[in-house]
Enzyme design. Structure first.
Site, PDB file in Angstrom:
ATOM      1  N   LYS A 108      -6.808  -3.524   1.817  1.00  0.00           N
ATOM      2  CA  LYS A 108      -7.732  -2.578   1.161  1.00  0.00           C
ATOM      3  C   LYS A 108      -7.262  -2.336  -0.265  1.00  0.00           C
ATOM      4  O   LYS A 108      -6.079  -2.520  -0.587  1.00  0.00           O
ATOM      5  CB  LYS A 108      -7.809  -1.257   1.910  1.00  0.00           C
ATOM      6  CG  LYS A 108      -6.505  -0.456   2.092  1.00  0.00           C
ATOM      7  CD  LYS A 108      -6.116   0.459   0.958  1.00  0.00           C
ATOM      8  CE  LYS A 108      -4.808   1.215   1.228  1.00  0.00           C
ATOM      9  NZ  LYS A 108      -4.144   1.759   0.031  1.00  0.00           N
ATOM     10  N   ASP A 135      -3.567   5.725   6.888  1.00  0.00           N
ATOM     11  CA  ASP A 135      -4.499   4.663   6.483  1.00  0.00           C
ATOM     12  C   ASP A 135      -5.021   3.843   7.660  1.00  0.00           C
ATOM     13  O   ASP A 135      -5.941   3.048   7.504  1.00  0.00           O
ATOM     14  CB  ASP A 135      -3.827   3.682   5.497  1.00  0.00           C
ATOM     15  CG  ASP A 135      -3.714   4.262   4.089  1.00  0.00           C
ATOM     16  OD1 ASP A 135      -4.297   5.337   3.838  1.00  0.00           O
ATOM     17  OD2 ASP A 135      -3.039   3.638   3.256  1.00  0.00           O
TER      18      ASP A 135
HETATM   19  P1  ATP Z   1       2.006   2.372   2.845  1.00  0.00           P
HETATM   20  O1  ATP Z   1       1.180   3.089   1.843  1.00  0.00           O
HETATM   21  O2  ATP Z   1       1.627   2.683   4.262  1.00  0.00           O
HETATM   22  O3  ATP Z   1       3.491   2.437   2.570  1.00  0.00           O
HETATM   23  P2  ATP Z   1       1.702  -0.235   1.652  1.00  0.00           P
HETATM   24  O4  ATP Z   1       0.424  -0.948   1.651  1.00  0.00           O
HETATM   25  O5  ATP Z   1       2.213   0.255   0.345  1.00  0.00           O
HETATM   26  O6  ATP Z   1       1.542   0.891   2.724  1.00  0.00           O
HETATM   27  P3  ATP Z   1       2.946  -2.000   3.560  1.00  0.00           P
HETATM   28  O7  ATP Z   1       2.835  -3.423   3.148  1.00  0.00           O
HETATM   29  O8  ATP Z   1       2.086  -1.522   4.639  1.00  0.00           O
HETATM   30  O9  ATP Z   1       2.831  -1.097   2.256  1.00  0.00           O
HETATM   31  O10 ATP Z   1       4.492  -1.739   3.941  1.00  0.00           O
HETATM   32  C1  ATP Z   1       5.139  -0.534   3.772  1.00  0.00           C
HETATM   33  C2  ATP Z   1       6.438  -0.516   4.566  1.00  0.00           C
HETATM   34  O11 ATP Z   1       6.145  -0.648   5.946  1.00  0.00           O
HETATM   35  C3  ATP Z   1       7.411  -1.623   4.219  1.00  0.00           C
HETATM   36  O12 ATP Z   1       8.666  -1.009   3.989  1.00  0.00           O
HETATM   37  C4  ATP Z   1       7.513  -2.480   5.466  1.00  0.00           C
HETATM   38  O13 ATP Z   1       8.816  -2.936   5.730  1.00  0.00           O
HETATM   39  C5  ATP Z   1       7.042  -1.556   6.587  1.00  0.00           C
HETATM   40  N1  ATP Z   1       6.263  -2.254   7.642  1.00  0.00           N
HETATM   41  C6  ATP Z   1       6.277  -1.978   8.950  1.00  0.00           C
HETATM   42  N2  ATP Z   1       5.422  -2.780   9.617  1.00  0.00           N
HETATM   43  C7  ATP Z   1       4.844  -3.567   8.726  1.00  0.00           C
HETATM   44  C8  ATP Z   1       3.859  -4.601   8.815  1.00  0.00           C
HETATM   45  N3  ATP Z   1       3.316  -4.989   9.980  1.00  0.00           N
HETATM   46  N4  ATP Z   1       3.467  -5.184   7.674  1.00  0.00           N
HETATM   47  C9  ATP Z   1       3.997  -4.783   6.488  1.00  0.00           C
HETATM   48  N5  ATP Z   1       4.942  -3.848   6.354  1.00  0.00           N
HETATM   49  C10 ATP Z   1       5.354  -3.229   7.451  1.00  0.00           C
END
Ligand code: ATP
Length: 337
Positions: free
Chosen positions: A21, A146
């Site tokens: 997203k 989210d």
């Molecule tokens: P958020 O705002 O929820 O932090 P984001 O989009 O910035 O989301 P993500 O790629 O979802 O970031 O990853 C955030 C953190 O979640 C990372 O530190 C990662 O190690 C952990 N994590 C746990 N499970 C997953 C997954 N299935 N995919 C990606 N990251 C994950």
């Protein structure tokens, strides 16, 4: 070596795309009594996606992922989703979850949340729980603010913690140019920084104005902003310089909107046609940035994709492929598919 599956078992393996997203707009209104932030978020799914393969097992849950920064234990949001559903439904059956990461990690693109929603939807089907997206909402909220959005998809308004999700009648269609600075930013750290400077403020209502306005074409996107940008750039000062250059190039190439997604670190531009988007991609690549290109995924496209992945949906509430709502043609010009 991979065990050869019998045809009956093979047919029960689900491969699902977990879409990313962007936040077309994000307003932080204040801190709630429960410590969470009161948000207004304009979410949009795009066709950049992880591939999630879910294979049912008699017992035990396991997750594997090809990205070094993604944990393969209970810290993985996809595995936690499976555990929550197992507990909720009182099911002993297990599954193996294999994630091929394409969504940049820690990029504000919701990769972990989308993986989690994909696992909820797929296991709900494979284990025959039959809750459907509406019934899975409570579990999704507990996993993260989210996650509920990814049970809906398309262009949607997120209220409360961003977890009260309302799909919009008008769906945005366009091309997205994403810059991946290749360094994650912690969402928790950005919100903590924001709290230090957050003062109760006049409700700007930009997102409500956008959603309900009769503004036409590109001017409509011009009023949107991401309230987390300043705090994100304070958290990652090395990006501050780059962001000025990235925004300059995106806008020069004709972006309707150029913004940070979520708490960063990804920055994106929204375009009404592929030619402009390609122009922005070339200019950013020439300037040394890592660039990805995607298209928006509307509510109808998202639902059709799920219907294809899961097969006919039986026993689940509220997940029939629906007639596509009217696309937001006037706002993104004539880009459509
Ligand atoms: P958020 O705002 O929820 O932090 P984001 O989009 O910035 O989301 P993500 O790629 O979802 O970031 O990853 C955030 C953190 O979640 C990372 O530190 C990662 O190690 C952990 N994590 C746990 N499970 C997953 C997954 N299935 N995919 C990606 N990251 C994950």
């Amino acid at each position: 070596m991979e065990r050869t599956l019998k045809p009956s078992a093979r047919s029960r393996v689900l491969r699902v795309p977990a879409y990313a997203k962007v936040n077309l707009g994000l307003e932080v209104l204040g801190v709630r009594q429960d410590g969470y932030h009161e948000l207004r978020s304009l979410f949009q799914t795009i066709d950049l996606h992880d591939d999630v393969v879910i294979r049912p097992r008699r017992r035990g849950l396991e997750v594997r992922c090809d990205h070094p920064d993604v944990p393969q234990d209970e810290r993985n949001l996809a595995l936690r989703a499976a555990l929550e559903l197992q507990r909720h439904a009182g099911i002993e059956r297990g599954a193996e979850i294999v994630i091929s990461k394409r969504i940049p990690v820690g990029g504000g693109l919701g990769g972990g949340s989308s993986d989690a929603a994909a696992v909820l939807m797929a296991l709900d089907r494979l284990w025959g729980v039959g809750l459907g997206p509406a019934g899975l909402h409570g579990l999704a909220r507990r996993l993260g603010a989210d996650v509920p959005f990814f049970l809906v998809g398309g262009t949607a308004l997120g209220l409360a913690r961003g977890d009260e999700v309302y799909p919009l009648h008008w769906q945005v269609r366009g091309h997205v140019v994403l810059v991946d600075p290749g360094r994650p930013i912690s969402t928790a750290a950005v919100f903590a920084r924001m709290d230090r400077s957050l003062t109760p403020r006049e409700n700007s209502n930009k997102i409500f104005r956008f959603v309900s306005s009769d503004l036409e074409g590109f001017r409509a996107f011009g009023i949107l902003a991401n309230d987390l940008e300043q705090a994100a750039l304070e958290e990652a000062p090395d990006l501050a310089d780059q962001v000025g250059r990235i925004r300059g190039i995106l806008i020069r190439e004709g972006a309707a909107l150029a913004s940070l997604s979520g708490s960063g670190s990804s920055f994106f531009g929204l375009y009404d046609d592929a030619r402009r988007a390609r122009g922005a991609q070339s200019a950013l690549t020439a300037a040394g940035f890592i660039v990805l290109r995607a298209r928006t995924v509307s509510l109808g496209q998202y639902r059709r994709s799920w219907a294809r992945s899961l097969g006919a949906w039986r026993g689940g509430a509220g997940f029939e492929p629906v007639k596509e709502p009217a696309p937001w043609r006037s706002r993104t010009s004539r880009s459509s598919r």
